[in-house]
Design a protein around this motif. Structure first.
Motif, mmCIF file in Angstrom:
data_model
loop_
_atom_site.group_PDB
_atom_site.id
_atom_site.type_symbol
_atom_site.label_atom_id
_atom_site.label_comp_id
_atom_site.label_asym_id
_atom_site.label_seq_id
_atom_site.Cartn_x
_atom_site.Cartn_y
_atom_site.Cartn_z
ATOM 1 N N LEU A 26 -10.113 -18.451 -3.067
ATOM 2 C CA LEU A 26 -9.269 -17.305 -2.797
ATOM 3 C C LEU A 26 -10.155 -16.101 -2.499
ATOM 4 C CD1 LEU A 26 -5.979 -16.364 -4.012
ATOM 5 C CD2 LEU A 26 -7.670 -14.735 -4.718
ATOM 6 N N MET A 75 -10.735 -12.646 -2.490
ATOM 7 C CA MET A 75 -10.026 -11.536 -3.115
ATOM 8 C C MET A 75 -10.561 -10.223 -2.539
ATOM 9 S SD MET A 75 -7.804 -10.298 -5.015
ATOM 10 C CE MET A 75 -7.091 -11.609 -5.999
ATOM 11 N N LYS A 77 -21.604 -19.969 -7.229
ATOM 12 C CA LYS A 77 -21.347 -18.535 -7.415
ATOM 13 C C LYS A 77 -22.528 -17.833 -8.062
ATOM 14 C CE LYS A 77 -17.558 -18.895 -5.455
ATOM 15 N NZ LYS A 77 -17.446 -18.301 -4.122
ATOM 16 N N GLU A 84 -7.532 -10.969 -13.612
ATOM 17 C CA GLU A 84 -8.245 -11.916 -12.758
ATOM 18 C C GLU A 84 -9.318 -12.649 -13.543
ATOM 19 O OE1 GLU A 84 -6.477 -12.145 -9.343
ATOM 20 O OE2 GLU A 84 -8.565 -12.714 -9.195
ATOM 21 N N PRO A 85 -9.073 -13.876 -13.933
ATOM 22 C CA PRO A 85 -10.073 -14.568 -14.748
ATOM 23 C C PRO A 85 -11.434 -14.632 -14.064
ATOM 24 C CG PRO A 85 -8.040 -15.817 -14.675
ATOM 25 C CD PRO A 85 -7.886 -14.698 -13.699
ATOM 26 N N PHE A 86 -11.434 -14.739 -12.752
ATOM 27 C CA PHE A 86 -12.719 -14.893 -12.073
ATOM 28 C C PHE A 86 -13.565 -13.644 -12.213
ATOM 29 C CE2 PHE A 86 -15.701 -15.940 -8.713
ATOM 30 C CZ PHE A 86 -15.858 -17.290 -8.946
ATOM 31 N N ALA A 87 -12.908 -12.510 -12.466
ATOM 32 C CA ALA A 87 -13.661 -11.256 -12.546
ATOM 33 C C ALA A 87 -13.965 -10.858 -13.985
ATOM 34 C CB ALA A 87 -12.884 -10.143 -11.850
ATOM 35 N N TRP A 88 -13.660 -11.725 -14.927
ATOM 36 C CA TRP A 88 -13.986 -11.364 -16.303
ATOM 37 C C TRP A 88 -15.483 -11.160 -16.459
ATOM 38 C CZ3 TRP A 88 -10.670 -15.726 -18.990
ATOM 39 C CH2 TRP A 88 -9.319 -15.360 -18.914
ATOM 40 N N GLY A 89 -15.844 -10.316 -17.405
ATOM 41 C CA GLY A 89 -17.275 -10.108 -17.620
ATOM 42 C C GLY A 89 -17.522 -9.380 -18.922
ATOM 43 N N ARG A 118 -14.497 -10.829 -2.857
ATOM 44 C CA ARG A 118 -14.962 -11.726 -3.916
ATOM 45 C C ARG A 118 -14.341 -13.082 -3.635
ATOM 46 N NH1 ARG A 118 -13.236 -9.166 -8.207
ATOM 47 N NH2 ARG A 118 -11.310 -10.343 -8.309
ATOM 48 N N MET A 119 -15.191 -14.042 -3.287
ATOM 49 C CA MET A 119 -14.664 -15.371 -2.992
ATOM 50 C C MET A 119 -14.470 -16.089 -4.317
ATOM 51 S SD MET A 119 -13.596 -17.350 -0.645
ATOM 52 C CE MET A 119 -14.183 -16.652 0.885
ATOM 53 N N GLU A 120 -13.227 -16.100 -4.791
ATOM 54 C CA GLU A 120 -12.960 -16.720 -6.086
ATOM 55 C C GLU A 120 -12.846 -18.221 -5.915
ATOM 56 O OE1 GLU A 120 -9.674 -14.814 -8.000
ATOM 57 O OE2 GLU A 120 -10.779 -12.940 -8.182
ATOM 58 N N ARG A 121 -13.251 -18.927 -6.928
ATOM 59 C CA ARG A 121 -13.209 -20.380 -6.866
ATOM 60 C C ARG A 121 -12.705 -20.888 -8.210
ATOM 61 N NH1 ARG A 121 -16.234 -21.937 -9.949
ATOM 62 N NH2 ARG A 121 -18.350 -22.054 -9.199
ATOM 63 N N TYR A 122 -11.531 -21.499 -8.190
ATOM 64 C CA TYR A 122 -10.941 -21.998 -9.436
ATOM 65 C C TYR A 122 -10.893 -23.520 -9.393
ATOM 66 C CZ TYR A 122 -9.409 -17.235 -10.367
ATOM 67 O OH TYR A 122 -9.366 -15.887 -10.611
ATOM 68 N N ILE A 133 -21.211 -14.212 -10.330
ATOM 69 C CA ILE A 133 -20.055 -13.330 -10.267
ATOM 70 C C ILE A 133 -18.848 -13.999 -10.889
ATOM 71 C CG2 ILE A 133 -20.897 -12.239 -8.174
ATOM 72 C CD1 ILE A 133 -18.422 -13.783 -6.834
ATOM 73 N N GLU A 134 -19.058 -15.178 -11.412
ATOM 74 C CA GLU A 134 -17.935 -15.944 -11.930
ATOM 75 C C GLU A 134 -17.655 -15.559 -13.374
ATOM 76 O OE1 GLU A 134 -18.678 -20.109 -11.840
ATOM 77 O OE2 GLU A 134 -16.828 -20.612 -12.877
ATOM 78 N N GLY A 135 -16.425 -15.135 -13.649
ATOM 79 C CA GLY A 135 -16.045 -14.863 -15.024
ATOM 80 C C GLY A 135 -15.520 -16.138 -15.646
#
Lengths: 179, 1009, 459, 177
Positions: free
Chosen positions: B834, B836, B583, C398-403, B813-817, B690-692
């Motif tokens: 996922l 998104m 990412k 959305e954890p993936f979008a945290w920033g 946004r291609m999320e990856r968990y 882009i990964e939080g």
């Protein structure tokens, strides 16, 4: 002592109303296309072609019924007639056309009708018999009577579009035109 | 020549479509010119897209494509559904070819180097000079990348005429696999793999979803195999490699193999299968040595584990083993590939999932070995010509390519853009891009595809197709190649194909049909049944390969799924596409296991020097649980110097760490060759990611269902209903206990708009409700949709600095968990992808907060964003729980000429200060509705509207349509028991996008998360 | 004859030296004629701030709102923080002038003018920030309902449109209220001024003469305005709080927000009044009019609102835990221990711990101590808004979008510059309008009567 | 022809002014012809002048109600003019519109109160002052009487009884109206 007050109030209300009115007509405040902008490379008289000779609009603007764009006639279309027709009124203009043809160049017509870049205007939805079936003149005015084409009839502004859409019960959803 | 080219008379309607025009420049005072065609073109209607078939030239897979043009400009590339390889889909690199075509760094004229500087010359001068050099010298060399069959023939013909030889060098060559196939089966051709038929796949590091052989076709096959079907059955993949690539992340189990141990483990499995009755043919004796117990010592994988893997491979037939891929090209790579072939053969997969053909493709290509000998011969060469390959970048420095090239008499590069190799040449001839030139491809025997120009060459660049140049040179030198242009040459070559494919019809009609369809499939080269193993003719060692140096970590160098070997690096779309695994965009990173990182006190973003005996690079660490503790990994494709404004200076080139060594006997470049040490520098670098968080934090975002739970229910995949609705269930419970539940949370996409808001145009009976369903069991996270969307919707790129600030503009946004990733032991791996996008919620939180109605709900159920109304409060983005609204922090629409030519004229180009997001491709909906309307006011058919993401998806995971029509596919797919809507149970947003849960083989926590 | 306020009460609110109506005039109007060095120094700072403010803003408009540090999950940052901060500051003015007027709190007279001026200028400052944060500020007028050819109206369901209505109403009403209160005092200034000033005051005073009829209607109108301003002041910050509470952002979506914000606004506003009046008192030597009793009363108000605010903080944390909702809990855990922990702890210490000192009378009666404490409170309240906005947005569903968001230099220049902008107007105000209400101050003095001739000397 | 004249008396003490007014009224001077000046609002003075309820309150009420109606009307009619659904909420979302109506209530109420004040006090006074003591805004209290010339003698006597600090004559008798 009361009079100045009512006078002031009246002036205020009148000023606001004028402002509102001006806003509601804001399309009209746009300057018209400047004269220089409408000088075309060839002085093509719509009045002669569409008026006098009654050529159908879509003969030249060939894709209006099937495309979002109405289409500008290819030089070859012009030459279809003008190989033999010299024209009585302005033969020198026809010669210009033939020069373009001979050089294999396209004619740099100046665009007159243009909606903003964030507006989609699909011609076919308005013109095609199955869809809107509007006359071209509804938006472009009596082209057959105008010699030099100009944005005469209406400014192509949203209020004017919406008025017509409401009258004709066409969709007034924003994403019909804006996307 | 060329009524073919003339038909696409160029760009005569400039302006009418407004392509490239920036939005919001209302009432421009400048004069706009309308340029009509001189000669009418029956193909082109202004305002209506014209499509041409062609072949994608980005990688050797040779996917068939459709090229969408508007007013004579290429605006998008899509997969050709008639083509057996692409099947209508494409990968991210394929979609980005539009940016290759409009690359502002393309060479504009022929260039001649004088005194170290290039100066522009004319084509006539250039060809004259080159002809003179060719005539004056001998032993010419032609280095090429992989080119189409007709071009190959022309090259060979040309070289035999001028006196020289040709060397094909691709950094990502699969020579070890091909060589192993020759050794094992006597077929000197790459096998094809039928992933769709397999029930169990063992990938020994073959990245078949991203870069290996034919990723688009394999991805489609894999998705069909691994997606759970209506009977609750699902194929399984086990990934046996030191690092989880994107393919590995899609596996169900991971055996974190010690690097280089593929052969040992594969043979040991073959040993077990042979023991169970498998036929090992001439390798029976070899297998005796590979008892699982012995393999345990070599590989570290417990013998019990190997035994079990082997038995499953036999039982869950048909199975398929593939690999190792390019990242596994170690010093015994051919042997490793052979071992995998043996495993397949013993398990009886050859002829079922492994297809071999009775074709011989001439002498075995030994890419790097041949390049080495060519380099030795350069000093004697009169002219060295280079086409479609960039060895100055992709060959490890110890080989000394620049010095060898400098020793040649004269150096010529045929290239679309300046690259590291072209810079070393004396003469640079700007080549045509594949979207503006003729060619052909043979992705596999019996399949021929035509590459035709979809537009006139971009006039900013004075280019000539290499084939045309060769023909012209031959003519100058007094030869008669039998054709004046490459187009003629191609037609003459295709006469033979025409005779085979369509005997009886005239060539012209065959040619027209071929162009229209884009592909010709001959049926007379059918695949064979099982092919027995041959006794080996080459002595090979199956042992783990020796590694250079004594660093702590083994270095894995893998081809990037975005840049391949680096040749796609000058494309901002790809640079900005977050790597599907890490990412991270724009720059490079070195992957380090969390335990190793902790031990060394390193974290993501810490700069380290990666040092091998051959070189060193400085690169930030990315801590990745999907890599072994004793291994680090670097992707190829970064660190360009002199390739273009978007590539230069971004990232590092891992090739500088490698020895310039040849793998025997395949002649490939060894890539898994060295150990490295990591030396912390004490400095940090901001990571453009882009990964939080990669942890779902137990939220109902990407839940999964175990296969067992699906079948437990009603015995078919429709089960598991209560899981999807458990959130609503909880609410019901609360209500039953007298709790307060604010609004009805039971709702379906088709119920919206709600009763209270049905007013004016909002009549559910008169409108469709557009909706989407995405099957997460199929989605592989490959991110092709991201680039397809970017191309379709004029989504800008923003640059590394903005990404670091967290300002990516991407509608998907291609999320990856990570759920289960364990690099320590073999076991299940569970990584969820996922995509998104805007969920087009029925109760959209973004809409009521907009003060100016820029965000609102259309009667067709779209969550609309009216760009020209937006004032930029960003409240909608704050209130979007899915965080899919992206803001134009600056005006990103001004791109260097001619990149703006690639803008889709049907979509508004957004200016700065405006919010944007996925529109469900509303322009395609309108286009379809307009078409339906003028075609006798017929209704829009189900499946007629295809958004760009659905169109692009190689895994066929996306379905779109009107959910209010109960017979539509989307309505039916949304009914699936695995269906759920992200966060809906929590906040009652009533999205229009239904996701189908990923299905796992292992039990998942709570059945939900 | 009955007097509205008993004599004993009156005397205590001014220094015993202030004896007569005339002296009040002299003392207060004196302030208008003597710009000291301190004033000029401050004014220079203020002008510098205004310059910084507008140059940074113009830079942002021409370049794009991207020159801020704002990013994708965090679409609002220090701009909205500062907006809420200034709106909060604005509240105490109206509170002191209107609510305390209705409640007949006897200590408001000498401070209310300055507080009201602060309100007007704070709203003027606050109102700029929603414009500053817009992506396309040149289209900002689309938020205002006006007839147009496109038939487009704003969306009245949007809390931002509520904001437009609330803030403009608040500005209008508080400006009118402020102006109305100054009319008799400007008339007094007019009667003593000469030259250009006299001309100016003549216009501003609208010909006020202090006749029975004027006073009669003035008193009524003032009460009604106060009665309108009271619910308005409560509603404005409620509406501002709904910008957050109406959303679904975890950390924002809370029913407690309206009262919580109102209390916070009064808290920060009264603190700001002290911060401003302490130097004012010093520079203009107003010790006789701004007595320790005034400060004591304000300090008690701060103490009360501090307790309410602290209670609201604790309630938020408790509810996040008690809800059992993972998303909510995560946001509040992140608030305390996440990347913005420092902001949260600044907030808790400044707004919760520091005001505890005000329990002590000694501190309440020490002007320097109050000044320092209120500075802390101002800082703390700015951070409160920062914490609410930034920690919530950066850590949503959305954890993936945290920033993480970091303010940029441009952003901070605008924020800092806004203080200059505020100060600029406030300093001009102190030079042009009587910063202490003359007429109302006189109300707390005994009117000169023949019966009391011995104590009070005639002017 | 009865010419109007006026006398303005300035007092140092509030009770002087009050007693002067009371005496004048007792002597038959109409309320309209007496005008008092004061630096502060004084209930005693107003009491002496015999004021009833101020009509400003009517302005406040009418303004406020107009505001409420305007607020609702604006929000409802503009929403229905071009109905756009947001967030699945009804086109006419009354709870949201209450906020608008409330703010308009306050705005219209406050502005109308001010207009009421201006109308009732005849502010702003545009005409120049004829007789005025600048100390009225400082500390003095004033009483002005106007009427036909023949009654001026009586008025002067009554005003003088309360020891005025100053007496001024207004030949027109229209010091300020």
């Amino acid at each position: 002592m009361k009079k100045p007050w009512s006078l002031a109030a009246l002036t205020g209300v009148a000023a606001l109303a004028t402002l509102a009115f001006a806003q509601s007509r804001e399309g009209g405040s746009e300057p018209p296309p400047s004269a220089s902008a409408t000088v075309q490379p060839i002085a093509f008289p719509h009045s002669t072609h569409a008026g006098q000779f009654q050529i159908d609009c879509q003969y030249c603007h060939f894709s209006a019924e099937r495309s979002v764009d109405a289409g500008i006639p290819p030089v070859a279309s012009c030459m279809g007639c003008h190989t033999v027709i010299q024209g009585r009124n302005q033969p020198e203009e026809v010669n210009k056309l033939r020069d373009y043809w001979a050089r294999g160049e396209s004619i740099p017509w100046v665009r007159v009708y243009k909606v903003s870049d964030h507006v989609r205007f699909p011609h076919m939805r308005h013109v095609a018999a199955d869809a809107g079936n509007l006359e071209c003149q509804e938006c472009h005015g009596l082209v057959e009577e105008i010699e030099v084409i100009q944005e005469v009839a209406q400014p192509l502004k949203m209020g004017w579009c919406v008025d017509c859409h409401r009258q004709k019960e066409a969709s007034i959803d924003c994403t019909v035109c804006h996307y | 020549m060329s009524d073919g080219i003339k038909r696409r008379d160029f760009l005569k309607v400039l302006g009418t479509g407004g392509a490239g025009a920036t939005v919001f420049g209302c009432s421009t005072q400048q004069v706009e010119r309308l340029l009509p065609y001189v000669v009418p073109d029956e193909d082109i209607t202004p305002g209506v897209a014209t499509w041409y078939t062609s072949v994608c030239g980005e990688c050797p897979a040779g996917c068939g494509i459709w090229v969408r043009t508007r007013e004579g400009r290429v605006v998008k590339v899509e997969g050709n559904p008639d083509h057996p390889v692409s099947g209508g889909a494409l990968c991210s690199r394929g979609f980005s070819s539009v940016q290759g075509l409009y690359d502002p760094d393309r060479i504009r004229t022929p260039l001649l180097k004088e005194g170290g500087e290039f100066r522009a010359i004319t084509w006539d001068q250039a060809e004259g000079l080159l002809a003179q050099r060719l005539e004056g010298g001998s032993n010419h060399l032609f280095l090429t990348g992989r080119v189409g069959p007709s071009m190959t023939d022309l090259l060979d013909q040309f070289l035999s005429f001028v006196g020289g030889s040709r060397v094909e060098y691709e950094a990502l060559s699969e020579a070890p696999l091909r060589n192993a196939t020759r050794i094992a089966f006597g077929r000197n051709f790459l096998p094809t793999y039928d992933f769709e038929q397999a029930r169990l796949i063992y990938s020994f590091g073959a990245d078949f979803l991203e870069t290996w052989l034919s990723p688009v076709a394999y991805q489609r096959g894999f998705a069909r195999m691994s997606g759970v079907d209506a009977h609750g059955s699902k194929g399984r993949m086990v990934f046996l490699a030191p690092r989880l690539s994107l393919t590995g992340q899609n596996a169900d189990e991971w055996v974190p193999l010690r690097p280089g141990c593929e052969a040992v483990v594969a043979l040991s499995m073959a040993h077990v299968i042979a023991r169970e009755g498998g036929d090992a043919g001439p390798y029976r004796a070899v297998l005796q040595a590979y008892d699982p117990a012995n393999a345990e010592t070599a590989s570290g994988i417990p013998a019990r584990e190997i035994e079990e893997l082997a038995l499953r491979f036999l039982q869950e037939a048909p199975s398929l083993a593939v690999g190792p891929g390019v990242a596994g090209h170690h010093r015994n790579a051919t042997a490793a590939n052979l071992a995998v072939h043996i495993l397949n053969a013993v398990a009886g997969n050859v002829g079922r999932t492994v297809r071999l053909r009775q074709v011989d493709e001439g002498a075995a290509a030994r890419p790097f070995a041949e390049l080495r000998s060519a380099m030795d011969a350069m000093a004697q060469a009169g002219v060295v010509m280079i086409l479609g390959t960039n060895p100055a970048y992709s060959v490890p420095p110890p080989a000394g390519f620049p010095a060898a090239l400098a020793s040649a008499g004269f150096r010529v590069a045929f290239s679309t853009a300046m690259d590291e190799t072209a810079r070393l040449c004396d003469l640079v001839l700007p080549d045509r891009h594949f979207l503006e030139s003729w060619g052909d491809s043979m992705p596999r025997p019996g399949v021929f595809a035509l590459q035709q120009p979809a537009m006139q060459p971009v006039p900013l660049f004075d280019t000539r197709q290499a084939g045309d140049v060769l023909l012209s040179l031959a003519a100058r030198l007094g030869g008669d190649p039998g054709a004046a242009t490459f187009y003629d040459y191609l037609r003459s070559r295709w006469a033979g194909i025409g005779a085979l494919a369509a005997p009886g019809t005239g060539f012209d009609s065959f040619w027209r049909d071929a162009l229209r369809k884009g592909v010709v499939e001959l049926t007379d080269q059918e695949e064979e049944g099982p092919v027995p193993l041959r006794s080996p003719d080459t002595a090979l060692s199956f042992d783990p390969p020796p590694l250079d140096g004594d660093g702590e970590f083994t270095l894995v160098v893998y081809p990037s799924s975005r840049f391949g070997d680096g040749k796609h690096a000058n494309r901002p779309w790809l640079q900005e596409l977050p790597d599907p695994v890490s990412k991270i965009a724009w720059h490079s990173w070195v992957e380090v296991n969390p335990n190793a990182a902790r031990r060394m006190g390193l974290g993501t973003g810490d700069l380290v020097v990666v040092r091998s005996p051959h070189g060193q690079v400085e690169v930030p660490v990315w801590v990745y649980p999907g890599i072994r503790e004793d291994t680090v990994a670097l992707a190829m494709g970064g660190g360009h110097e002199g390739y273009g404004r978007f590539a230069d200076g971004n990232g590092v080139n891992p090739m500088v760490l490698l020895p310039a060594e040849v793998e025997q006997p395949s002649g490939a470049l060894v890539k898994l060759a060295t150990r490295v040490s990591l030396d912390p520098t004490g400095r940090r670098r901001p990571i453009a990611t882009i990964e939080g968080s990669s942890d779902q934090h137990d939220r109902p975002i990407a839940p999964a269902a175990s296969l067992a739970s699906l079948t437990r229910g009603s015995g078919e995949a429709g089960a598991g209903e209560e899981q999807g609705e458990s959130g609503h269930g909880q609410l019901k419970e609360i209500q039953a206990m007298g709790g307060f539940a604010p609004v009805a949370t039971e709702g379906k996409p088709q119920d919206f708009p709600l009763e209270g808001s049905r007013y004016g145009q909002y009549d559910p009976a008169a409108n469709p409700r557009w909706a989407m369903a995405i099957d997460l069991d199929k989605c592989t996270g490959c991110s092709a949709c991201v680039i397809a969307c970017q191309s379709e919707n004029n989504v800008p790129w923003v640059g590394e600095e903005q990404i670091i600030m967290g300002r990516e503009i991407s509608w998907i946004r291609m999320e990856r968990y990570y759920e289960t990733v364990d690099a320590g032991h073999p076991g299940p791996v569970d990584i969820r992808f996922l995509p998104m996008i805007c969920q087009h919620c029925g109760n959209a939180p973004c809409e009521p907060v907009c003060p100016v109605y820029a965000a609102y709900h259309t009667p067709e159920g779209l969550n609309a964003q009216v760009y020209n109304r937006c004032v930029g409060t960003r409240y909608c983005a704050n209130n979007c729980p899915y965080k899919v609204r992206v803001f134009n922090w600056f005006s990103f629409s001004e791109v260097p000429e001619p990149m703006n030519w690639g803008y889709n004229p049907d979509v508004t180009v957004r200016s700065g200060g405006v919010m944007e997001k996925c529109s469900f491709c509303v322009q395609r909906i309108r286009e379809t509705q307009n078409r339906a309307r003028i075609e006798g006011q017929r209704p829009v058919r189900d499946g007629e509207v295809v958004p760009a993401c659905q169109q692009s998806c190689p895994a066929e995971a996306i379905v779109f349509g009107n959910i209010r029509d109960p017979h539509s596919r989307v309505a039916q797919v949304s009914q699936n028991g695995r269906g759920y809507r992200v966060l809906d149970a929590l906040i009652n947003t009533q999205p229009a996008v239904t996701y189908l849960k990923k299905v796992t083989f292992h039990e998942v926590h709570g059945g939900e998360h | 004859m009955a007097t509205a306020i008993n004599e004993k009460e009156r005397g205590a609110l001014t220094h015993p030296d202030v004896g007569s109506f005339g002296q009040v005039n002299r003392d207060i109007l004196k302030m208008l004629s003597r710009p000291g060095k301190g004033w000029w120094a401050l004014f220079l700072v203020a002008v510098g701030g205004v310059g910084l403010f507008f140059s940074a803003w113009i830079y942002q408009i021409t370049t794009g709102v991207g020159v801020s540090g704002l990013m994708n999950p965090v679409g609002w940052g220090v701009y909205i923080t500062t907006f809420v901060f200034w709106v909060g500051i604005a509240h105490s003015g109206t509170l002191i002038s209107a609510i305390l007027f209705l409640f007949r709190a006897p200590w408001r007279q000498s401070i209310y003018r300055a507080a009201e001026a602060m309100t007007v200028f704070a709203v003027m400052t606050a109102g700029l920030f929603p414009l500053i944060h817009l992506g396309r500020v040149w289209h900002g007028y689309w938020l205002i309902p006006y007839p147009n050819s496109r038939f487009l109206w704003p969306n009245f369901r949007s809390p931002l449109v509520w904001d437009v209505f609330a803030v403009t109403t608040y500005f209008t009403v508080s400006a009118v209220f402020f102006y109305l209160g100054t009319i008799p005092d400007v008339a007094a200034a007019r009667d003593q001024a000469t030259g250009l000033r006299k001309k100016l005051y003549q216009v501003v005073a609208l010909g006020w003469r202090g006749t029975d009829r004027e006073w009669h209607h003035f008193g009524k109108a003032y009460i009604f305005l106060a009665a309108f301003a009271t619910p308005l002041v409560l509603s404005v910050h409620s509406v501002v709080s709904w910008d957050f509470a109406m959303s679904i952002v975890p950390g924002w979506h809370a029913t407690i927000f309206a009262p919580y914000f109102v209390a916070g606004a009064i808290f920060s506003g009264v603190a700001m009044v002290i911060t401003l009046t302490v130097p004012l008192r010093k520079i203009f030597k107003l010790e006789a009019y701004l007595t320790v009793r005034h400060f004591d009363a304000m300090a008690k108000l701060i103490l009360l609102t501090s307790l309410i605010v602290m209670y609201a903080y604790l309630t938020e944390f408790f509810m996040a835990w008690y809800s059992g909702e993972e998303v909510e809990r995560s946001v509040f855990w992140n608030r305390l221990f996440g990347p913005y922990w420092w902001a949260t702890w600044i907030m808790l210490v400044c707004n919760g711990l520091v005001p505890v000192m005000l329990w002590f009378k000694r501190i309440r009666h020490s002007i320097p101590a109050l000044f320092v404490i209120t500075l802390f409170i101002n800082i703390g309240m700015w951070f409160e808004r920062f914490v609410i906005i930034v920690t919530s947005l950066s850590h949503e569903f959305e954890p993936f979008a945290w920033g993480q968001y970091r303010p940029s230099m441009t952003e901070m220049a605008i924020v800092v510059g806004s203080f200059g902008w505020f100060l600029f107007w406030f300093l001009i105000f102190t030079r042009i309008l009587p910063p202490v209400a003359i007429a109302e101050l006189k109300e707390v003095l005994p009117a000169p009567r023949r019966g009391a001739r011995k104590e009070v000397t005639a002017p | 022809m009865s010419t109007n004249q006026g006398i303005l008396a300035s007092y140092d003490y509030l009770d002087s002014a009050i007693e002067a007014i009371e005496s004048l009224r007792a002597a038959g001077f109409k309320r309209k012809s007496i005008r008092a000046y004061a630096p502060v609002p004084e209930h005693d003075l107003e009491h002496a002048m015999g004021y009833g309820q101020s009509p400003v309150r009517v302005f406040a009420l009418v303004g406020a109600l107009t505001g409420t109606a305007t607020g609702f009307a604006l929000a409802i009619f503009t929403s229905m003019d071009w109905p756009l659904v947001t967030g699945g909420k009804p086109i006419v979302s009354i709870p949201a519109f209450v906020v608008i109506a409330f703010e308009m209530t306050i705005l219209f109420g406050a502005l109308s109160t001010v207009i009421g004040l201006f109308i009732n006090t005849r502010l702003p006074h545009l005409k120049p002052l004829v007789v005025y003591d600048p100390l009225f805004s400082s500390g003095r209290f004033g009483v002005f009487v106007s009427g036909p010339a023949e009654r001026m003698g009586e008025a002067r006597r009554i005003l003088s009884e309360q020891e005025p600090a100053e007496l001024r004559e207004d030949p027109e008798g229209v010091a300020h109206v």
